[in-house]
Design a protein around this motif. Structure first.
Motif, PDB file in Angstrom:
ATOM      1  N   THR A 212       0.858  -1.183   0.000  1.00  0.00           N
ATOM      2  CA  THR A 212       0.000   0.000   0.000  1.00  0.00           C
ATOM      3  C   THR A 212       0.892   1.230   0.000  1.00  0.00           C
ATOM      4  N   ASP A 213       0.605   2.156  -0.914  1.00  0.00           N
ATOM      5  CA  ASP A 213       1.431   3.366  -0.988  1.00  0.00           C
ATOM      6  C   ASP A 213       0.968   4.396   0.037  1.00  0.00           C
TER       7      ASP A 213
ATOM      8  N   THR B 248      -3.428   3.485  -1.651  1.00  0.00           N
ATOM      9  CA  THR B 248      -3.760   2.647  -2.791  1.00  0.00           C
ATOM     10  C   THR B 248      -3.001   1.328  -2.691  1.00  0.00           C
ATOM     11  N   VAL B 249      -3.726   0.233  -2.857  1.00  0.00           N
ATOM     12  CA  VAL B 249      -3.116  -1.098  -2.796  1.00  0.00           C
ATOM     13  C   VAL B 249      -2.582  -1.440  -4.183  1.00  0.00           C
ATOM     14  N   HIS B 250      -1.345  -1.957  -4.222  1.00  0.00           N
ATOM     15  CA  HIS B 250      -0.698  -2.333  -5.484  1.00  0.00           C
ATOM     16  C   HIS B 250      -0.319  -3.811  -5.447  1.00  0.00           C
ATOM     17  N   PHE B 251      -0.338  -4.438  -6.624  1.00  0.00           N
ATOM     18  CA  PHE B 251       0.123  -5.804  -6.803  1.00  0.00           C
ATOM     19  C   PHE B 251       1.137  -5.788  -7.937  1.00  0.00           C
ATOM     20  N   SER B 252       2.251  -6.519  -7.772  1.00  0.00           N
ATOM     21  CA  SER B 252       3.224  -6.600  -8.857  1.00  0.00           C
ATOM     22  C   SER B 252       4.027  -7.890  -8.751  1.00  0.00           C
TER      23      SER B 252
ATOM     24  N   PRO C 201       8.411  -3.871  -4.498  1.00  0.00           N
ATOM     25  CA  PRO C 201       8.533  -2.418  -4.687  1.00  0.00           C
ATOM     26  C   PRO C 201       9.795  -1.890  -4.010  1.00  0.00           C
ATOM     27  N   PRO C 202      10.511  -0.997  -4.655  1.00  0.00           N
ATOM     28  CA  PRO C 202      11.698  -0.414  -4.011  1.00  0.00           C
ATOM     29  C   PRO C 202      11.273   0.558  -2.907  1.00  0.00           C
TER      30      PRO C 202
ATOM     31  N   ALA D 101       6.471  -4.983   1.533  1.00  0.00           N
ATOM     32  CA  ALA D 101       5.470  -5.675   0.723  1.00  0.00           C
ATOM     33  C   ALA D 101       5.202  -7.055   1.289  1.00  0.00           C
ATOM     34  N   GLU D 102       3.975  -7.504   1.081  1.00  0.00           N
ATOM     35  CA  GLU D 102       3.574  -8.853   1.486  1.00  0.00           C
ATOM     36  C   GLU D 102       3.764  -9.774   0.270  1.00  0.00           C
ATOM     37  N   THR D 103       4.429 -10.916   0.483  1.00  0.00           N
ATOM     38  CA  THR D 103       4.651 -11.870  -0.604  1.00  0.00           C
ATOM     39  C   THR D 103       3.437 -12.778  -0.733  1.00  0.00           C
ATOM     40  N   LEU D 104       2.949 -12.935  -1.944  1.00  0.00           N
ATOM     41  CA  LEU D 104       1.783 -13.766  -2.213  1.00  0.00           C
ATOM     42  C   LEU D 104       2.163 -14.882  -3.189  1.00  0.00           C
ATOM     43  N   LYS D 105       1.577 -16.041  -2.978  1.00  0.00           N
ATOM     44  CA  LYS D 105       1.762 -17.172  -3.902  1.00  0.00           C
ATOM     45  C   LYS D 105       0.392 -17.540  -4.437  1.00  0.00           C
TER      46      LYS D 105
END
Length: 148
Positions: A36-37, A41-45, A49-50, A54-58
């Motif tokens: 979340t910035d 705003t929630v982001h997925f990539s 993110p530098p 971030a939360e790691t998702l599988k």
């Protein structure tokens, strides 16, 4: 009225973008990052993110090994039916080649073409080439043990 049409187009565009993102996500290796910035705003990539936590998702189903392709089927021996059909074909092709060579060697008029109206008489070079091809077909189909 234009406002409702504009909103419908906006929703359609948002849906298309979401669908494209979902399709793009399935093409990745299955590891994604969620953060979340500062504005909330929630982001997925696919890359972390530098400078952000971030939360790691599988994605489900990505941990399983992909199935190996099935091994090729072993070569089977030709059946009696297949061997009979090949022998009949060789015999027919041999007879046709011998017939063609016989006609060419008798110096009879030979024409080329599918229809008699469009047929043309063979010249000496064309006759020589046709004789050569007929001899090659005889070698291929008339000799015992040779398969097409």
């Amino acid at each position: 009225m234009l406002g409702a049409l504009s909103m419908a187009r906006g929703r359609l565009l948002a849906g298309c973008i979401a669908a494209c993102l979902c399709l793009a996500a399935t093409a990745q290796d299955g590891t994604y990052y969620k953060w979340t910035d500062a504005s909330g705003t929630v982001h997925f990539s696919a890359t972390p993110p530098p400078g952000h936590k971030a939360e790691t998702l599988k994605l489900q189903g990505q941990d399983a090994e992909q199935a190996a392709p099935a091994p090729p089927a072993p070569a089977t021996e030709p059946t009696a039916e297949l061997e009979e059909a090949q022998a009949a074909y060789r015999k027919s092709a041999c007879e046709a080649a011998r017939n063609d060579l016989g006609l060419l060697e008798k110096n009879r008029m030979v024409v080329s073409g599918d229809s008699p109206d469009a047929a043309t008489k063979l010249n000496a070079e064309q006759r020589n080439q046709a004789e050569l091809r007929a001899r090659q077909r005889i070698t291929q189909f008339c000799e015992t043990g040779t398969k097409p």
